[in-house]
Design a protein around this motif. Structure first.
Motif, mmCIF file in Angstrom:
data_model
loop_
_atom_site.group_PDB
_atom_site.id
_atom_site.type_symbol
_atom_site.label_atom_id
_atom_site.label_comp_id
_atom_site.label_asym_id
_atom_site.label_seq_id
_atom_site.Cartn_x
_atom_site.Cartn_y
_atom_site.Cartn_z
ATOM 1 N N LEU A 114 0.747 -0.747 -0.020
ATOM 2 C CA LEU A 114 0.239 -0.139 -0.078
ATOM 3 C C LEU A 114 0.828 1.528 -0.212
ATOM 4 O O LEU A 114 -0.140 2.454 -0.045
ATOM 5 N N GLN A 115 2.193 1.537 0.095
ATOM 6 C CA GLN A 115 3.497 2.223 0.460
ATOM 7 C C GLN A 115 2.364 2.956 0.928
ATOM 8 O O GLN A 115 2.737 4.176 0.903
ATOM 9 N N LEU A 116 2.210 2.185 2.816
ATOM 10 C CA LEU A 116 1.911 3.754 3.462
ATOM 11 C C LEU A 116 2.796 3.580 4.052
ATOM 12 O O LEU A 116 4.048 3.900 4.311
ATOM 13 N N PRO A 117 3.342 5.334 4.809
ATOM 14 C CA PRO A 117 4.266 5.864 5.512
ATOM 15 C C PRO A 117 4.200 4.884 6.480
ATOM 16 O O PRO A 117 3.838 4.329 7.422
ATOM 17 N N GLN A 118 5.651 5.308 7.336
ATOM 18 C CA GLN A 118 6.298 3.858 8.685
ATOM 19 C C GLN A 118 5.253 4.568 9.843
ATOM 20 O O GLN A 118 4.977 4.079 10.160
ATOM 21 N N THR A 119 4.885 5.449 9.578
ATOM 22 C CA THR A 119 4.289 6.308 11.116
ATOM 23 C C THR A 119 2.715 5.356 11.255
ATOM 24 O O THR A 119 2.359 4.855 11.685
ATOM 25 N N ILE A 120 2.240 5.176 9.721
ATOM 26 C CA ILE A 120 0.768 5.321 9.216
ATOM 27 C C ILE A 120 0.811 2.752 10.062
ATOM 28 O O ILE A 120 0.196 2.736 10.395
ATOM 29 N N ILE A 121 1.990 2.397 9.630
ATOM 30 C CA ILE A 121 2.363 1.549 9.890
ATOM 31 C C ILE A 121 2.561 0.970 11.049
ATOM 32 O O ILE A 121 1.796 0.178 11.381
ATOM 33 N N ASP A 122 2.988 1.868 10.955
ATOM 34 C CA ASP A 122 3.424 1.650 13.091
ATOM 35 C C ASP A 122 2.527 1.933 14.283
ATOM 36 O O ASP A 122 1.864 1.509 14.971
ATOM 37 N N TYR A 123 1.036 2.839 13.463
ATOM 38 C CA TYR A 123 0.161 2.950 14.309
ATOM 39 C C TYR A 123 -1.110 2.276 14.655
ATOM 40 O O TYR A 123 -0.732 1.592 15.425
ATOM 41 N N ILE A 124 -1.385 1.262 13.266
ATOM 42 C CA ILE A 124 -1.760 0.255 12.681
ATOM 43 C C ILE A 124 -1.418 -0.728 13.297
ATOM 44 O O ILE A 124 -2.158 -1.937 14.619
ATOM 45 N N ILE A 125 -0.264 -0.863 13.324
ATOM 46 C CA ILE A 125 0.488 -2.621 14.118
ATOM 47 C C ILE A 125 0.295 -2.159 15.437
ATOM 48 O O ILE A 125 -0.111 -3.045 16.503
ATOM 49 N N LYS A 126 0.530 -0.501 16.631
ATOM 50 C CA LYS A 126 0.003 -0.668 17.650
ATOM 51 C C LYS A 126 -1.156 -0.657 18.160
ATOM 52 O O LYS A 126 -1.226 -1.448 19.149
#
Length: 98
Positions: free
Chosen positions: A2-14
């Motif tokens: 999805l080419q999401l920014p790492q901050t968004i990926i981290d938020y989703i995982i959290k």
């Protein structure tokens, strides 16, 4: 993918870990859980899949207790879902699997 920014990926995982437990990623990992699946499973994967490497499909099929692998060519990642030959093969697998 999805080419999401790492901050968004981290938020989703959290958020997933907060809502479903710290081990959620392990619990939903097919590669970590495929060896526990006992039902016959057909893995269909296309050589030209540009999203998931065909090697991943072959690995999953080999880990499954009753895994079968069917390789296609020219259907990519999405067309595989709508190909009449694949639909027919899938129905045949489901109706004859034991």
């Amino acid at each position: 993918m999805l080419q999401l920014p790492q901050t968004i990926i981290d938020y989703i995982i959290k958020t997933m870990k907060q809502n479903f437990g710290n081990d959620i990623l392990d619990r939903v990992s097919l590669s970590k859980n495929a060896n526990q699946m006992i039902q016959p499973t057909l893995v269909i994967h296309d050589v030209q899949d540009d999203v998931v490497p065909i090697a991943d499909g072959k690995i999953i099929a080999s880990i499954l207790k009753q895994g079968s692998f069917y390789e296609t060519n020219g259907l990519g990642h999405r067309k595989i879902l709508y190909d009449q030959g694949i639909v027919t093969r899938t129905v045949q697998f489901i109706t004859t699997a034991k």
